[in-house]
Design a protein around this motif. Sequence first.
Motif, mmCIF file in Angstrom:
data_model
loop_
_atom_site.group_PDB
_atom_site.id
_atom_site.type_symbol
_atom_site.label_atom_id
_atom_site.label_comp_id
_atom_site.label_asym_id
_atom_site.label_seq_id
_atom_site.Cartn_x
_atom_site.Cartn_y
_atom_site.Cartn_z
ATOM 1 N N LEU B 181 0.853 -1.188 0.000
ATOM 2 C CA LEU B 181 0.000 0.000 0.000
ATOM 3 C C LEU B 181 0.888 1.237 0.000
ATOM 4 O O LEU B 181 1.825 1.321 0.801
ATOM 5 C CB LEU B 181 -0.893 0.012 1.239
ATOM 6 C CG LEU B 181 -1.773 -1.240 1.421
ATOM 7 C CD1 LEU B 181 -2.554 -1.147 2.734
ATOM 8 C CD2 LEU B 181 -2.706 -1.424 0.243
ATOM 9 N N VAL B 182 0.598 2.155 -0.903
ATOM 10 C CA VAL B 182 1.397 3.379 -1.014
ATOM 11 C C VAL B 182 0.489 4.561 -0.702
ATOM 12 O O VAL B 182 -0.525 4.753 -1.380
ATOM 13 C CB VAL B 182 2.001 3.531 -2.423
ATOM 14 C CG1 VAL B 182 2.933 4.737 -2.483
ATOM 15 C CG2 VAL B 182 2.723 2.258 -2.851
ATOM 16 N N THR B 183 0.861 5.324 0.303
ATOM 17 C CA THR B 183 -0.022 6.433 0.700
ATOM 18 C C THR B 183 0.582 7.799 0.392
ATOM 19 O O THR B 183 0.128 8.815 0.902
ATOM 20 C CB THR B 183 -0.393 6.333 2.202
ATOM 21 O OG1 THR B 183 0.808 6.173 2.954
ATOM 22 C CG2 THR B 183 -1.305 5.151 2.446
ATOM 23 N N ASN B 184 1.571 7.841 -0.489
ATOM 24 C CA ASN B 184 2.066 9.141 -0.938
ATOM 25 C C ASN B 184 1.075 9.733 -1.942
ATOM 26 O O ASN B 184 0.259 9.030 -2.519
ATOM 27 C CB ASN B 184 3.449 8.982 -1.597
ATOM 28 C CG ASN B 184 4.510 8.567 -0.613
ATOM 29 O OD1 ASN B 184 4.948 7.414 -0.610
ATOM 30 N ND2 ASN B 184 4.920 9.484 0.253
ATOM 31 N N GLY B 185 1.222 11.038 -2.168
ATOM 32 C CA GLY B 185 0.357 11.693 -3.139
ATOM 33 C C GLY B 185 -0.367 12.877 -2.543
ATOM 34 O O GLY B 185 -0.221 13.173 -1.342
#
Lengths: 266, 266, 266
Positions: B181-185
């Motif tokens: 899971l990638v929560t950058n942005g």
Amino acid sequence: MRQKELTDLFKSVRERRPLVHHITNYVTVNDCANITICAGGAPVMADAPEEVAEMTSFAGALVLNIGTLNAAQVESMILAGGMANDRKIPVILDPVGAGATRFRTATVQRLMDELKISVLKGNAGEIGVLAGAGGKVRGVDSHGLAGDVAAIAKDFAKSARLIVSVSGETDIVTDGKRTLLVTNGHPLMGSISGTGCMAASVTGVFCAVSDDLLNASAAALAAFGIAGERAAGEAKGPFTFKTALFDELAGLTPAMLARGAKIKKA
Amino acid sequence: MRQKELTDLFKSVRERRPLVHHITNYVTVNDCANITICAGGAPVMADAPEEVAEMTSFAGALVLNIGTLNAAQVESMILAGGMANDRKIPVILDPVGAGATRFRTATVQRLMDELKISVLKGNAGEIGVLAGAGGKVRGVDSHGLAGDVAAIAKDFAKSARLIVSVSGETDIVTDGKRTLLVTNGHPLMGSISGTGCMAASVTGVFCAVSDDLLNASAAALAAFGIAGERAAGEAKGPFTFKTALFDELAGLTPAMLARGAKIKKA
Amino acid sequence: MRQKELTDLFKSVRERRPLVHHITNYVTVNDCANITICAGGAPVMADAPEEVAEMTSFAGALVLNIGTLNAAQVESMILAGGMANDRKIPVILDPVGAGATRFRTATVQRLMDELKISVLKGNAGEIGVLAGAGGKVRGVDSHGLAGDVAAIAKDFAKSARLIVSVSGETDIVTDGKRTLLVTNGHPLMGSISGTGCMAASVTGVFCAVSDDLLNASAAALAAFGIAGERAAGEAKGPFTFKTALFDELAGLTPAMLARGAKIKKA
């Protein structure tokens, strides 16, 4: 238009976020997509005959732009336009460079014959050629037009049974009976490629949420013009202007539109 | 991913400057070319059947994007994809608007049948449709998805034997066994056209230099997301944001990526 | 070139605002349109066989760019080029990626066989391949060139009877007799997509108003390079650089060009 009408119209745009399908040129297509978002719509660009009708079937407006016309694209325009007509969603036609080549002029005439166009949005040269009133088109620019542009546009709108939207220092929007003049905008808008195409996209966004396409077309040009006026204050040149133009349209509120719009009856 | 892995991966990107061949749409193609450069790759865009296989033969990755799909382009995608498969270079497929029209859905299915796709990178709506789990796609936007997106993506990755990369507020990258899971942005990334397409290009750049495509895909989304976070601080609106997004990705260092990446196992 | 010549040439560009017809790629076409305007010209982009000759008939120069080549486009290039030759307007050919694929190399050779090309504007790799002197082209980048680039370009210009314009840290412009070296520019110009294509467009603008195509080609590269030098001072990264590049070229005056141009005889 009254301020209340402008406010309600733009609120409706922002709330409904209408899908605007484009069949357009590959020069300014990215500008058209982004200005559609900034105005409050959702852009789709597709031109394969296999899907244009289906894609148009759930759109709120269809924008046709002949900037980099080719024969296959015309067939897709006919298919998409037919679906738009069946679904009674507005069709905006930007006759880029009509008059410059026989192919362009003939294509616009074919599109006007086979489809019910709601709004024909061009510059004075293009509209003049299509109205049979002269107008010299060199490439995709226009140069002057014999006679009174507003009168020519009005007569043409009446005979062709559509709204004619002529961009210029003063924009003219007419359905042959009523004529609105929009004096928003800034000369820097002429210093970049694509402002004409973008104006058609914004027109599509506003027309998608309104039954009064004359008012919606004028409001769209006012909104785009106000964004241009505001952007000019931040610009060091054409490209910082362009960047600011998108930002300003995205940041424009219904209240700012109502306050800043310079729309009057002719 | 450990910080060391991220640092090494991004160093490798910047040192090797991988060539990433694109067959993509004409709306966001310029954005894809520039974001590829900013990420550290070298873009090529070509789609003539006469040359796509040859051009792909010396690329490090192939990105296929169906944003403005047409029949001729599909044949070129098959040719280029075949060469990529022969050369065992990763193929990233961005199924833009799958579910919106039958033509798009069928084309994605054909590409998945005839080619070995390494990474399928879409939004929740597109992935939902392709996984047979519903998802409503309106134009090229997506709207919700019944069920747990991560679970659907994981099952689909397993059955289709590829990596599924779902962009969203939380990006989901899964090969059916491991899920990251990638929560950058930043929300402003949704305010311009093309961020989805650009994410696929950046994925291509990272995958071109790695054997671990799951990690590479997640790292790519983290890098792009961090650039978005940093750009948001400088933005007055969507277009100053867009300008800053390119600048920030270009200026991102391996150390900054390793520090800023928010990647965790599901 | 003497300062007076440069001043007069650029004044002429700005006064005459020449129409420059492009048949070009869909990656950088918007950049080409806008840089043409910023340089002082009026861009047209059209590629349908039905209209390219007619559109070219009232242009001041024709720019052909094979960046996203396809077979139909080649036919349009032949038609447009034939009209340009008949009308004796300059034809600028940008052989993007020549050497990368057989299709590109063969197409450039066909265009050179069937048309009178005025200026062939490429990078060292492309020119090396076309001159038969080697040069390794990977995608659309070039990597080195065996031998003395200036000597190869000069011989090639003489045998092919055209002007060869080689962009690089030092630009080389030669007609086989006279050779000019232009040292304006900035490394950031290599950090974005499209500067090569844009240089060809600016070359078209300058050549459209001059009978001395060698001087006009060198002056165009100097003007574009000066804009790059000035833009670099304002840039935080590649995209703020790009924005400033357009603004600076638009703001460049004949006096600034004359003062800043670094053009010398080889």
